[in-house]
Every structure is written in C-alpha cells, then in structure tokens.
Design a protein around this motif. Structure first.
Motif, PDB file in Angstrom:
ATOM      1  N   VAL A  80       0.920  -0.975  -0.034  1.00  0.00           N
ATOM      2  CA  VAL A  80       0.144  -0.048  -0.055  1.00  0.00           C
ATOM      3  C   VAL A  80       0.759   1.314   0.079  1.00  0.00           C
ATOM      4  N   ILE A  81       0.648   2.271  -0.871  1.00  0.00           N
ATOM      5  CA  ILE A  81       1.147   3.490  -0.932  1.00  0.00           C
ATOM      6  C   ILE A  81       0.537   4.556  -0.917  1.00  0.00           C
ATOM      7  N   GLN A  82       1.294   5.635  -0.600  1.00  0.00           N
ATOM      8  CA  GLN A  82       0.320   7.039  -0.256  1.00  0.00           C
ATOM      9  C   GLN A  82      -0.727   7.346  -1.520  1.00  0.00           C
ATOM     10  N   LYS A  83      -0.237   7.300  -2.587  1.00  0.00           N
ATOM     11  CA  LYS A  83      -1.259   7.451  -3.857  1.00  0.00           C
ATOM     12  C   LYS A  83      -1.525   5.858  -4.287  1.00  0.00           C
ATOM     13  N   THR A  84      -2.711   5.567  -3.501  1.00  0.00           N
ATOM     14  CA  THR A  84      -3.146   4.130  -3.410  1.00  0.00           C
ATOM     15  C   THR A  84      -2.755   3.205  -4.753  1.00  0.00           C
ATOM     16  N   GLY A  85      -2.647   4.055  -6.025  1.00  0.00           N
ATOM     17  CA  GLY A  85      -2.240   2.903  -6.886  1.00  0.00           C
ATOM     18  C   GLY A  85      -3.449   2.138  -7.284  1.00  0.00           C
ATOM     19  N   LEU A  86      -4.484   2.572  -7.151  1.00  0.00           N
ATOM     20  CA  LEU A  86      -5.729   1.944  -7.811  1.00  0.00           C
ATOM     21  C   LEU A  86      -5.707   2.396  -9.425  1.00  0.00           C
ATOM     22  N   PHE A  87      -6.033   1.242  -9.972  1.00  0.00           N
ATOM     23  CA  PHE A  87      -6.499   1.484 -11.442  1.00  0.00           C
ATOM     24  C   PHE A  87      -7.698   2.284 -11.612  1.00  0.00           C
ATOM     25  N   MET A 159       3.568  -1.079   3.902  1.00  0.00           N
ATOM     26  CA  MET A 159       2.623   0.068   3.863  1.00  0.00           C
ATOM     27  C   MET A 159       3.661   1.423   3.743  1.00  0.00           C
ATOM     28  N   ASP A 160       3.656   2.149   2.750  1.00  0.00           N
ATOM     29  CA  ASP A 160       4.430   3.122   2.826  1.00  0.00           C
ATOM     30  C   ASP A 160       3.702   4.425   2.730  1.00  0.00           C
ATOM     31  N   GLU A 161       3.886   5.047   4.153  1.00  0.00           N
ATOM     32  CA  GLU A 161       3.092   6.320   4.363  1.00  0.00           C
ATOM     33  C   GLU A 161       1.550   6.476   3.881  1.00  0.00           C
ATOM     34  N   PRO A 162       1.015   5.178   3.956  1.00  0.00           N
ATOM     35  CA  PRO A 162      -0.442   5.305   3.297  1.00  0.00           C
ATOM     36  C   PRO A 162      -1.086   6.292   3.609  1.00  0.00           C
ATOM     37  N   PHE A 163      -1.253   6.609   5.228  1.00  0.00           N
ATOM     38  CA  PHE A 163      -2.180   7.708   5.544  1.00  0.00           C
ATOM     39  C   PHE A 163      -1.784   9.258   5.702  1.00  0.00           C
ATOM     40  N   SER A 164      -0.505   9.396   5.258  1.00  0.00           N
ATOM     41  CA  SER A 164       0.090  10.729   5.181  1.00  0.00           C
ATOM     42  C   SER A 164      -0.656  11.738   4.909  1.00  0.00           C
ATOM     43  N   ALA A 165      -1.297  11.621   3.547  1.00  0.00           N
ATOM     44  CA  ALA A 165      -1.990  12.535   2.953  1.00  0.00           C
ATOM     45  C   ALA A 165      -3.401  12.757   3.163  1.00  0.00           C
ATOM     46  N   LEU A 166      -4.012  12.269   4.326  1.00  0.00           N
ATOM     47  CA  LEU A 166      -5.208  12.322   4.833  1.00  0.00           C
ATOM     48  C   LEU A 166      -5.498  13.364   6.112  1.00  0.00           C
ATOM     49  N   HIS A 194       6.937   9.199   8.560  1.00  0.00           N
ATOM     50  CA  HIS A 194       7.917  10.073   9.267  1.00  0.00           C
ATOM     51  C   HIS A 194       7.161  10.581  10.565  1.00  0.00           C
ATOM     52  N   ASP A 195       6.086  10.150  11.031  1.00  0.00           N
ATOM     53  CA  ASP A 195       5.278  10.673  11.977  1.00  0.00           C
ATOM     54  C   ASP A 195       5.584   9.631  13.201  1.00  0.00           C
ATOM     55  N   MET A 196       6.178  10.251  14.179  1.00  0.00           N
ATOM     56  CA  MET A 196       6.227   9.527  15.387  1.00  0.00           C
ATOM     57  C   MET A 196       5.049   9.196  16.224  1.00  0.00           C
ATOM     58  N   ASP A 197       4.055  10.100  16.248  1.00  0.00           N
ATOM     59  CA  ASP A 197       2.714   9.736  16.935  1.00  0.00           C
ATOM     60  C   ASP A 197       2.174   8.448  16.383  1.00  0.00           C
ATOM     61  N   GLU A 198       2.177   8.503  14.861  1.00  0.00           N
ATOM     62  CA  GLU A 198       1.418   7.532  14.257  1.00  0.00           C
ATOM     63  C   GLU A 198       2.234   6.134  14.509  1.00  0.00           C
ATOM     64  N   ALA A 199       3.464   6.075  14.602  1.00  0.00           N
ATOM     65  CA  ALA A 199       4.465   4.928  15.150  1.00  0.00           C
ATOM     66  C   ALA A 199       3.798   4.512  16.283  1.00  0.00           C
ATOM     67  N   ILE A 200       4.007   5.422  17.431  1.00  0.00           N
ATOM     68  CA  ILE A 200       3.593   4.951  18.698  1.00  0.00           C
ATOM     69  C   ILE A 200       2.223   4.457  18.841  1.00  0.00           C
ATOM     70  N   LYS A 201       1.200   4.914  17.929  1.00  0.00           N
ATOM     71  CA  LYS A 201       0.020   4.451  18.215  1.00  0.00           C
ATOM     72  C   LYS A 201      -0.218   3.039  17.544  1.00  0.00           C
ATOM     73  N   ILE A 202       0.466   2.566  16.444  1.00  0.00           N
ATOM     74  CA  ILE A 202       0.018   1.291  15.637  1.00  0.00           C
ATOM     75  C   ILE A 202       1.066   0.169  15.970  1.00  0.00           C
TER      76      ILE A 202
END
Ligand code: ADP
Ligand code: MG
Length: 375
Positions: A80-87, A159-166, A194-202
């Motif tokens: 899963v990547i940031q720009k989902t890569g859906l067709f 998963m590479d920064e999948p939620f970063s743009a939300l 790159h978000d430590m809060d996200e890392a701690i949470k999950i």
C-alpha cells in the motif's frame, strides 16, 4: 520472519542504507520511522524486490529473496502506498480482486472475500463495489487500498506512508482500523511513516532510522521511556510519555522497599512506624516477604492496650495491585474502591512496592510542575 543481514544499498556512489541488520517476527507490526531521506522507502522496496541491495541478504522464512521468483514473491506481499495505486479505469471491486483473479479464484468466492474486506475497512460493499476511484474521497481510496493489500491473504503487507495525505480525523480512524485488522488477521506488517505519533499508536515495535542506519529498535513503550540518544528524545518529545498514561506502569511510580511489619510486631512498635513514616496503614509480611495482611491505623487507634500483636488486629482481606498495571487502571481502582493505600505484589505475592494516594498526587503534580518549568 523477515531478516535483513548486513544490507547496504548505494545509488551510484551514494550509500543510503548502511549495513542494516534486523528481524521482523511473524504477525508483528513494525513501523520504520525517521526523517525524510533516511532510507525508509528504500528499505521497504527491498523486501518486495522493487529494488535490490548492493550487498547483504534479505531472507523471508529463511529463504534468500534474491533467489526467489519475483512475481511469486510479490503475490505473497501486499503493498500500500500513499497514492493508493488503484487503477482509475477499474471499479473498486475489480481493483480489490485483481490478485485473486490472477490466482484463478472463482467469481463467487472473490466477491465474498471482497465484500468481507470492504466491511472490515468500514466501506459498505452495496454502496461502493461498482464505483470508480475518482468517485471516492482520499480516506475511502486508502481504505480500498488497504482492503486490496489484505484481500489476497498475503503473509506480509508493506505500507509506505499510506495515511500521510489524509486529514487528521480520517487518518486517526484508519490507524485504529489498521490496528483492528492486524489483530484479527495477524499479518506481518512493515509500515513506513515520518510521524512518530502514528508509529507509537500502531506499532508493536518501532525501528528508528537515521542516515540509513538503525538508531533504535524497540517497543513504543521502551522507546518513550529510554530513548537511545538525544536525537530520539528530541524526536519523540521529552514529556510525551505523560500524554499516554497507558504507558506509565505502577512499577514506575510505586514507592519501593516500603516499610512493613510482621504478625509479631507489637502494636506500640507498629504505631511508631506509622507515625514516623506518616502513613495510615502498614503491610504485614511473613519471613519470606510475602504479604499476609494490612494493619490499619484506624484499627490500631481503637486498641487501648498496645502490648498486643499486629497478628491479632490485621486485616487479611484487602486489595492489592500488580506492577504491570498502568496509571489509568490504578487511578480507576483507587477512585472506585475509595482507597488511599494499595500494596504492590509480584506473582508470588511478595511485597515489592506501595501506591498511596499521596504518592500518586506527588507523581502527577510533579509532571505538571516540570512541564510548566520548561515552557
Ligand atoms: N532511485 C534512486 N536514485 C537515486 N537516489 C535515490 C533513489 N531512491 C532514493 N534515493 C535516495 O536515497 C535516500 C533515501 O531515500 P528514501 O528511501 O526514499 O527515503 P525516505 O523514504 O526515508 O524518505 C535519499 O537520499 C534519496 O534521495
Ligand atoms: Mg519514503
């Protein structure tokens, strides 16, 4: 299990991954975190062979992935990547089912899996199965991206920064859903942010990278408590642990080596101990430091004859707590039961500490004082 063995990666002369060695256990969610350019994406891409190491090996279940068929390997790995890569020209249904189709799974079964996955990520299949990506919001797109990555039942999900743009609210929802999904499906997840809060949470474990090297690899709790260096303590924020009371344990805040007495201590000695230590109860232990009772100051007051022994007036029914309990649990316990004195015992019922409402107040208020002082 995923294992990196002395992995380096250089783009031309530029070495961006430097002798990386670490392991990720099955069913674990590991978060790679660090500043932009530290090598997170490169590390992730080496796992599904989107790029290959300059030296060193990566093993999945003890097999060197350099020797595995790339297409087969990627089918076992969701991505899963940031720009989902859906067709864009395919419906949500076809996007989720693409790997299942390639694997020759029949239509009825595919549809069953797809609907199930959509429900798990909080999307109503009835409403969304036949929509196109352009008809979905950013959060919905990422939900479908996650559903697609898990749909083929891969062992590993990257998963590479999948939620970063939300936006922050959608992002928090997706983080919680991912944790729920992971608890249910027990995949091995490697998540980059790159978000430590996200890392701690999950994260089950966080791997902090800087300049292509691991600076610390540990549980969120241990990283918050014992940051390996200045860089990490700045990165996590010095007081952050106090914002997450679940991570503060009774063992971190209890009074250690508390005064105690035995059943043969006289009541007059006991009264002296209470007075000298400004406490209103005293734990009673046996010869092996096992907690057998509590003598309360209030009960002692009632005794006019102080030559008696503690064993005669101690209470043998009383609440205790364990060192692993967290701050919220102990605060709740104390409030609910109206306690101001809780002995802390280990698994063998040995007295190892004491929580009093007074020491809780001190611990909590110190934090506020410190924080004020720093501002
Ligand atoms: N294809 C490439 N060619 C040259 N340099 C690259 C390439 N991909 C990444 N890099 C460099 O490698 C370093 C690490 O990049 P990356 O893994 O994308 O970092 P992160 O994901 O942590 O932001 C950066 O300095 C980046 O410029
Ligand atoms: Mg990146």
């Amino acid at each position: 299990m995923i294992r990196f063995e002395n992995v380096t990666k250089a783009f031309k002369q530029n070495e961006v991954i430097k002798n990386l060695s670490f392991e990720i256990q099955d069913g674990e969610m590991v978060v790679l975190v660090g500043p932009s350019g530290c090598g997170k994406t490169t590390t992730l891409k080496m796992i599904n062979k989107l790029t290959s190491p300059t030296s060193g090996r990566i093993l999945i279940d003890d097999q060197d992935i350099a020797k595995l068929d790339t297409v087969k390997l990627r089918r076992r790995i969701g991505y899963v990547i940031q720009k989902t890569g859906l067709f864009p020209h395919m419906t949500v249904k076809d996007n989720i089912e693409i790997i299942l189709q390639i694997e020759g799974i029949d239509a009825a079964k595919r549809e069953h899996i797809t609907s199930e996955m959509m429900r798990i990520v909080g999307m109503d299949p009835e409403a969304y199965l036949y929509r196109y990506p352009s008809q979905l919001s950013g959060g919905q797109l990422q939900r479908i991206g996650v559903a697609r990555a898990f749909a083929s039942d891969p062992k590993i999900v990257l998963m590479d920064e999948p939620f970063s743009a939300l936006d922050p609210i959608t992002r928090a929802q997706l983080q919680s859903e991912l944790v729920g999904l992971q608890t249910r499906l027990k995949k091995t997840v490697v998540f980059v942010t790159h978000d430590m809060d996200e890392a701690i949470k999950i994260a089950d474990r966080i791997c902090i990278l800087d300049g292509g090297r691991i600076v610390q690899y540990d549980t969120p709790e241990n990283i918050l408590k014992n940051p390996a260096n200045e860089y990490i303590s700045d990165f996590v924020g010095r007081k952050r642990i106090w914002n997450i009371p679940e991570l503060i344990r009774v063992r971190d805040i209890m009074l250690i080596n508390p005064v105690s007495c035995t059943r043969n201590t006289t009541l007059s000695e006991c009264a002296e101990l209470l007075g000298a230590n400004e406490i209103n109860a005293l734990p009673v232990t046996d010869g092996e430091n096992r907690l057998i009772g509590i003598v309360y100051g209030a009960d002692l007051q009632k005794q006019s004859d102080r030559t008696g022994l503690v064993g005669e007036i101690m209470k043998t029914e009383f609440p205790t707590t364990a060192p692993e309990k967290n701050l919220l649990e102990i605060l709740g316990f104390i409030r609910e039961r109206q306690l101001d004195f809780v002995p802390v015992v280990d698994e063998e019922n040995r007295l190892i500490g004491l929580i009093t409402s007074k020491n809780l107040m001190t611990v909590l208020s110190q934090q506020f004082v410190d924080t004020e002082g720093e501002r």
